[in-house]
Design a protein around this motif. Structure first.
Motif, PDB file in Angstrom:
ATOM      1  N   ILE A   1      46.469  65.761  93.521  1.00 16.65           N
ATOM      2  CA  ILE A   1      47.745  66.134  94.173  1.00 16.65           C
ATOM      3  C   ILE A   1      48.899  65.817  93.307  1.00 16.65           C
ATOM      4  N   ALA A   2      48.851  64.802  92.620  1.00 19.11           N
ATOM      5  CA  ALA A   2      50.283  64.498  91.728  1.00 19.11           C
ATOM      6  C   ALA A   2      49.875  63.374  90.755  1.00 19.11           C
ATOM      7  N   THR A   3      50.914  63.197  89.875  1.00 20.06           N
ATOM      8  CA  THR A   3      50.533  62.222  88.471  1.00 20.06           C
ATOM      9  C   THR A   3      51.919  61.538  88.467  1.00 20.06           C
ATOM     10  N   VAL A   4      51.548  60.320  88.597  1.00 21.13           N
ATOM     11  CA  VAL A   4      52.808  59.202  88.395  1.00 21.13           C
ATOM     12  C   VAL A   4      52.691  58.692  86.894  1.00 21.13           C
ATOM     13  N   THR A   5      53.770  58.523  86.538  1.00 19.48           N
ATOM     14  CA  THR A   5      54.066  57.879  85.232  1.00 19.48           C
ATOM     15  C   THR A   5      54.953  56.609  85.120  1.00 19.48           C
ATOM     16  N   ALA A   6      54.556  55.797  84.279  1.00 21.69           N
ATOM     17  CA  ALA A   6      55.359  54.348  84.201  1.00 21.69           C
ATOM     18  C   ALA A   6      55.181  54.443  82.643  1.00 21.69           C
ATOM     19  N   SER A   7      56.346  53.723  82.218  1.00 19.95           N
ATOM     20  CA  SER A   7      56.556  53.312  80.468  1.00 19.95           C
ATOM     21  C   SER A   7      56.888  51.849  80.392  1.00 19.95           C
ATOM     22  N   ASP A   8      56.425  51.274  79.195  1.00 19.08           N
ATOM     23  CA  ASP A   8      56.520  49.704  79.047  1.00 19.08           C
ATOM     24  C   ASP A   8      57.132  49.836  77.527  1.00 19.08           C
ATOM     25  N   ALA A   9      58.212  49.055  77.496  1.00 21.64           N
ATOM     26  CA  ALA A   9      58.933  49.041  75.822  1.00 21.64           C
ATOM     27  C   ALA A   9      58.247  48.179  75.159  1.00 21.64           C
ATOM     28  N   ASP A  10      57.435  47.088  75.547  1.00 21.01           N
ATOM     29  CA  ASP A  10      56.647  46.549  74.694  1.00 21.01           C
ATOM     30  C   ASP A  10      55.594  47.176  73.784  1.00 21.01           C
TER      31      ASP A  10
ATOM     32  N   GLY B   1      51.572  46.667  71.710  1.00 14.88           N
ATOM     33  CA  GLY B   1      50.491  46.208  71.809  1.00 14.88           C
ATOM     34  C   GLY B   1      49.778  45.894  73.262  1.00 14.88           C
ATOM     35  N   SER B   2      49.275  44.765  73.554  1.00 13.07           N
ATOM     36  CA  SER B   2      48.451  44.820  74.737  1.00 13.07           C
ATOM     37  C   SER B   2      49.633  44.852  76.114  1.00 13.07           C
ATOM     38  N   ASN B   3      50.782  44.129  75.709  1.00 12.75           N
ATOM     39  CA  ASN B   3      51.827  44.005  76.747  1.00 12.75           C
ATOM     40  C   ASN B   3      52.342  45.332  77.046  1.00 12.75           C
ATOM     41  N   SER B   4      52.017  46.448  76.339  1.00 14.37           N
ATOM     42  CA  SER B   4      52.547  47.842  76.905  1.00 14.37           C
ATOM     43  C   SER B   4      51.370  48.672  77.452  1.00 14.37           C
ATOM     44  N   LYS B   5      50.069  47.922  77.763  1.00  8.86           N
ATOM     45  CA  LYS B   5      49.420  48.722  78.375  1.00  8.86           C
ATOM     46  C   LYS B   5      49.313  48.736  79.873  1.00  8.86           C
ATOM     47  N   ILE B   6      49.443  49.833  80.609  1.00  8.88           N
ATOM     48  CA  ILE B   6      49.627  49.995  81.898  1.00  8.88           C
ATOM     49  C   ILE B   6      48.569  50.356  82.912  1.00  8.88           C
ATOM     50  N   THR B   7      48.537  49.775  84.143  1.00  6.33           N
ATOM     51  CA  THR B   7      47.391  49.653  84.889  1.00  6.33           C
ATOM     52  C   THR B   7      47.975  50.339  86.344  1.00  6.33           C
ATOM     53  N   TYR B   8      47.328  51.420  86.887  1.00  6.62           N
ATOM     54  CA  TYR B   8      47.950  51.796  88.068  1.00  6.62           C
ATOM     55  C   TYR B   8      46.845  51.523  89.298  1.00  6.62           C
ATOM     56  N   SER B   9      47.699  51.350  90.443  1.00  3.83           N
ATOM     57  CA  SER B   9      46.977  50.927  91.454  1.00  3.83           C
ATOM     58  C   SER B   9      47.742  51.243  92.642  1.00  3.83           C
ATOM     59  N   ILE B  10      47.134  51.434  93.943  1.00  4.62           N
ATOM     60  CA  ILE B  10      47.541  51.732  95.242  1.00  4.62           C
ATOM     61  C   ILE B  10      47.745  50.335  96.163  1.00  4.62           C
ATOM     62  N   THR B  11      48.721  50.157  96.377  1.00  2.73           N
ATOM     63  CA  THR B  11      48.961  48.844  96.937  1.00  2.73           C
ATOM     64  C   THR B  11      49.257  48.944  98.711  1.00  2.73           C
ATOM     65  N   ASN B  12      48.823  50.194  99.207  1.00  7.66           N
ATOM     66  CA  ASN B  12      48.960  50.451 100.704  1.00  7.66           C
ATOM     67  C   ASN B  12      47.828  49.459 101.302  1.00  7.66           C
ATOM     68  N   THR B  13      48.430  48.979 102.579  1.00  2.36           N
ATOM     69  CA  THR B  13      47.191  48.084 103.301  1.00  2.36           C
ATOM     70  C   THR B  13      47.294  48.544 104.834  1.00  2.36           C
ATOM     71  N   LEU B  14      46.278  48.192 105.212  1.00  5.24           N
ATOM     72  CA  LEU B  14      46.038  48.413 106.724  1.00  5.24           C
ATOM     73  C   LEU B  14      46.102  49.732 107.259  1.00  5.24           C
ATOM     74  N   ASP B  15      45.958  50.984 106.296  1.00 13.23           N
ATOM     75  CA  ASP B  15      46.061  52.075 106.863  1.00 13.23           C
ATOM     76  C   ASP B  15      44.990  53.055 105.881  1.00 13.23           C
ATOM     77  N   ASN B  16      44.923  54.215 106.204  1.00 18.45           N
ATOM     78  CA  ASN B  16      43.735  55.029 105.878  1.00 18.45           C
ATOM     79  C   ASN B  16      44.181  55.594 104.456  1.00 18.45           C
ATOM     80  N   VAL B  17      45.118  55.196 103.917  1.00 13.25           N
ATOM     81  CA  VAL B  17      45.412  55.671 102.548  1.00 13.25           C
ATOM     82  C   VAL B  17      44.491  55.414 101.502  1.00 13.25           C
ATOM     83  N   ARG B  18      44.117  54.296 101.403  1.00  5.47           N
ATOM     84  CA  ARG B  18      43.288  53.977 100.330  1.00  5.47           C
ATOM     85  C   ARG B  18      41.603  54.693 100.729  1.00  5.47           C
TER      86      ARG B  18
END
Length: 799
Positions: free
Chosen positions: A251-260, A262-279
């Motif tokens: 459907i779409a692609t979201v993008t985030a960046s981190d100025a750090d 090494g390992s501090n710049s590695k980004i992990t994406y997740s869905i935080t919706n709760t109690l609905d059918n999004v997940r």
């Protein structure tokens, strides 16, 4: 509990009655609780609800609300949970219709479901874990999972509380959809050496009465320095997806960046919706941020999704964004046709614009895909009329006639405006009930029948037949003889009509010579209410039968005098002597008469015209011809069998009247002599027959009498009784004979075969006779002489 009622009624001049009423009730009411007095609010009487068979029509509301006709109220049928009924709606309502029949009425009812605070705020997770560097700057934000409260309004989630507040505080951001994002803000620098683990409690509180809350534990691990948090390129992303798209569609692609680095710049994406059918519907790739489908999307269930996304680096810093996904509708649903109320039978005298059936259509699609238009099959006397949005009435468009069509198979077809268009149809049968609108119709406008005279009373003449185009009792035809008279006599004395079969019977025997024809009227009446009738004229014609012999009018036959025709001796051939005139009261060929000469004194002298009865000479009269000529003419009709009459014609051959007169006198004397002789012969025969029969009867009677007397004496077993005449006395031995016997003997024709036995005296008694009794002695002497006769069959033997 307070109920709010909004009533709106709209009355139309033609067609069904429409009205609308609204109620507001709280959720979770117990079964049987009162929703509202629908009869009072709509201005209807209880008996109207009962007679109209009031009922609730709805696709799903009938499982929650029920109608009590006897009380005229709406009641709770099943417990209503607003949160289960209206998952994504702030306003929750039940919409249904109240239908009544005869006449058809239609009311819309809306029941608003008011929320009560029966749900506490909840977190999907009971705890959240964060790894935060000790070098995190003051004001660093950490996105928290928000709580969900299924209630709405003031009963919904109102605030959050975070305890303890030594290092962190809360920051709330309101979204356009009314929800709030919760962020945890670092208010005081962290020191891993002082406190490596921090435990916080996040509390969500609603605004209901009583107030309810939910909690989630936050565990923070303090790490070494991570200076920069991930940052999304957009705070809000937008995308569209077509319903029924296959699984795995990106459907779409979201993008985030981190100025750090090494390992501090590695980004992990997740869905935080709760109690609905999004997940359940979407998945985000943890590494590249691609959001894809994991289930098929149905526009009719959800038209928009908000996906809450989070970016985490290995240092524990986070950022959040949201992805708004709009679902595009596809025309994948056929229109639904619901028969709300229908009449299976309609009277053929139904008025125009009468509502026969109410139809509701529904298409789950939207836009043009959900716009529905309906039509019905052609060549039916009905039309579909749109009354309200998606509501149609099937009404009569022309007069109905059951005799032309007793039923209609009506097909309703509904199509949407999508591309390609989808449609559905339903077919139902409508019976047309009969009304007595047709009078019986005779097969002919008039009837003629023939009957031969001298018929037997009760004879069937013929049958009148009428048919009725109606049905059942309305088509049952009875035949009635209308009152009239024939020659002053009631027609019912001539004929009768069978009420069931229409058979006409003759009541009497007809005589053609008295009545040749007559007519009457027969009425055919059906069994409807009121009954309809028609009549027809029936003409009965009597056919002649050869039942009358010809009658001779001339010459007149009289008993006292003779009439003779005079023929001069100079008469030529073909001379008209006389003409026999006869008539026959029959008609037709039965009255056609023919004349024949049966006997004549001289057949060579006269002839009779076959058709006209004229007696003419067939040769010249001569002196040798007898003066007196006697002709016997027979008159026959042409019937089958034929009938006839005879007439005697006396003809005198003479030239002068005196000669004729003398011949007449002799002829008269001869006739008188012949008549007298016949009379005396008949009288003598009768007397002789009478005397013979009388003698025969007397002789037979005497013979029978004698035979019976002999039988009585022969079979009699009576004993012989001694007879002692008076003046006789019995003395002891004073006479010369030992004993004197006196018997009275009876003899029969068979006495020669009998024995008469005398017993010896048992004593010396002597019977002394009185001297004065001379008669008795004489009788004894006579008897003795009889006994002494040698030829006497009576034998006397001493015992």
């Amino acid at each position: 509990m307070k109920l709010q009622v909004l009533l709106f009624v709209s009355l139309l001049s033609l067609g069904p009655v429409f009205g609308q009423v609204s109620y507001s009730i709280p959720e979770e009411m117990s079964r049987g609780s009162l929703v509202g007095n629908i009869a009072q609010d709509l201005g209807l009487e209880i008996k109207r609800l009962i007679s109209g068979k009031a009922k609730i029509y709805s696709r799903n509301s009938d499982q929650f609300i029920e109608l009590n006709r006897e009380r005229g109220v709406l009641l709770i049928k099943e417990r209503i949970d607003r949160e289960a009924l209206c998952t994504e709606k702030a306003l929750c309502a039940l919409d249904f219709q109240i239908l009544l029949e005869n006449p058809m009425e239609f009311y819309t009812v809306t029941v608003q479901i008011i929320d009560i605070n029966d749900n506490a705020p909840t977190f999907e997770k009971s705890e959240m874990n964060f790894k935060i560097s000790e070098s995190a700057a003051t004001g660093a934000k950490f996105d928290l999972e928000r709580a969900v409260d299924l209630d709405v309004g003031t009963n919904d989630l109102q605030k959050y509380e975070l305890k303890p507040t030594e290092n962190f505080g809360l920051n709330l951001h309101s979204n356009p959809d009314g929800h709030k994002n919760v962020e945890m803000v670092l208010q005081k620098p962290l020191d891993r050496e002082k406190q490596e683990q921090i435990s916080l409690v996040l509390t969500a509180v609603d605004g209901g009465e009583p107030q309810m809350s939910g909690t989630m534990q936050i565990l923070i691990t303090v790490l070494d320095a991570n200076d920069n948090a991930p940052v999304f390129t957009q705070k809000t992303y937008k995308a569209t997806v077509t319903e029924n798209s296959p699984k795995g569609t990106v459907i779409a692609t979201v993008t985030a960046s981190d100025a750090d680095q090494g390992s501090n710049s590695k980004i992990t994406y997740s869905i935080t919706n709760t109690l609905d059918n999004v997940r359940k519907m979407f998945y985000v790739n943890e590494e590249n941020g691609q959001v894809s489908l994991i289930e098929t999307i149905d526009f009719e269930k959800s038209k928009r999704f908000q996906i809450n996304l989070r970016a985490n680096d290995d240092g524990g810093l986070t950022d959040s964004c949201k992805l708004i996904v709009d679902v595009l509708d596809v025309n994948d649903n056929k229109p639904e046709i619901n028969i709300m109320s229908k009449s299976t039978v309609i009277s053929e005298d139904a008025k125009l614009n009468m509502v026969v059936t109410m139809i509701n259509t529904d298409d789950l699609d939207s836009g043009d895909n959900g716009n529905v238009k309906c039509c019905i099959s052609d060549n039916v006397p009905f039309i579909l009329k749109l009354t309200r949005n998606n509501f149609y009435n099937l009404i009569t468009d022309s007069d109905l006639d059951r005799e032309k069509s007793s039923e209609y198979n009506i097909t309703v077809t509904c199509s949407d405006e999508g591309v390609p268009s989808l449609s559905s149809s339903v077919t139902f049968t409508l019976q047309i009930s009969d009304v007595n609108d047709n009078a019986p119709d005779f097969e002919r406008s008039s009837y003629e029948a023939y009957i031969v005279e001298n018929n037997t009373p009760g004879l069937s003449i013929f049958t009148v037949k009428a048919s009725d185009a109606d049905w059942n009792q309305n088509a049952r035809v009875s035949y009635i003889l209308e009152d009239s008279s024939v020659n002053g006599v009631p027609v019912s004395s001539y004929v009768s009509v069978s009420a069931d079969s229409g058979v006409i019977h003759a009541v009497r025997s007809f005589d053609y010579e008295q009545i040749k024809d007559f007519h009457f009227r027969v009425k055919a009446q059906d069994g409807g209410s009121p009954p309809l009738s028609s009549n027809v004229t029936v003409k009965i014609m009597i056919r002649d039968q050869n039942d009358n012999p010809p009658q001779v009018l001339y010459p007149v036959q009289t008993g006292g005098s003779l009439v003779a025709e005079m023929v001069p001796r100079s008469a030529d051939v073909g001379y008209l002597v006389t003409k026999v005139v006869a008539v026959d009261v029959d008609s037709g060929q039965n009255a056609w008469l023919s004349y024949k000469l049966q006997k004549a004194t001289d057949r060579a002298l006269f002839e009779v015209g076959l058709q006209n009865g004229e007696i003419r000479t067939i040769r010249q009269v001569t002196d040798k011809d007898a003066v007196k000529q006697r002709l016997t003419v027979i008159v026959e009709d042409n019937g089958q069998p034929s009938r006839s009459a005879t007439v005697i014609v006396n003809v005198v051959v003479a030239d002068s009247f005196p000669e004729v007169l003398s011949e007449f006198t002799e002829l008269t004397h001869d006739k008188e002599y012949n008549d007298n002789l016949t009379f005396y012969l008949v009288l003598a025969l009768a007397v002789v027959s009478f005397l013979f029969i009388t003698c025969l009867v007397v002789i037979i009677s005497v013979k029978i009498y004698r035979w019976r007397q002999s039988r009585i004496l022969c079979h009699s077993n009576l004993p012989v009784i001694p007879y002692y005449p008076p003046r006789y006395s019995d003395t002891l031995g004073s006479a010369t004979l030992p004993h004197v016997y006196n018997y009275e003997v009876c003899r029969t024709t068979d006495s020669r075969k009998s024995d008469c036995k005398f017993g010896r005296a048992g004593s010396q008694n002597v019977l002394i006779m009185d001297p004065s009794s001379t008669g008795t002695m004489q009788r004894i002497q006579n008897e003795k002489s009889i006994l002494d006769e040698p030829d006497s069959p009576l034998e006397v033997r001493p015992l």
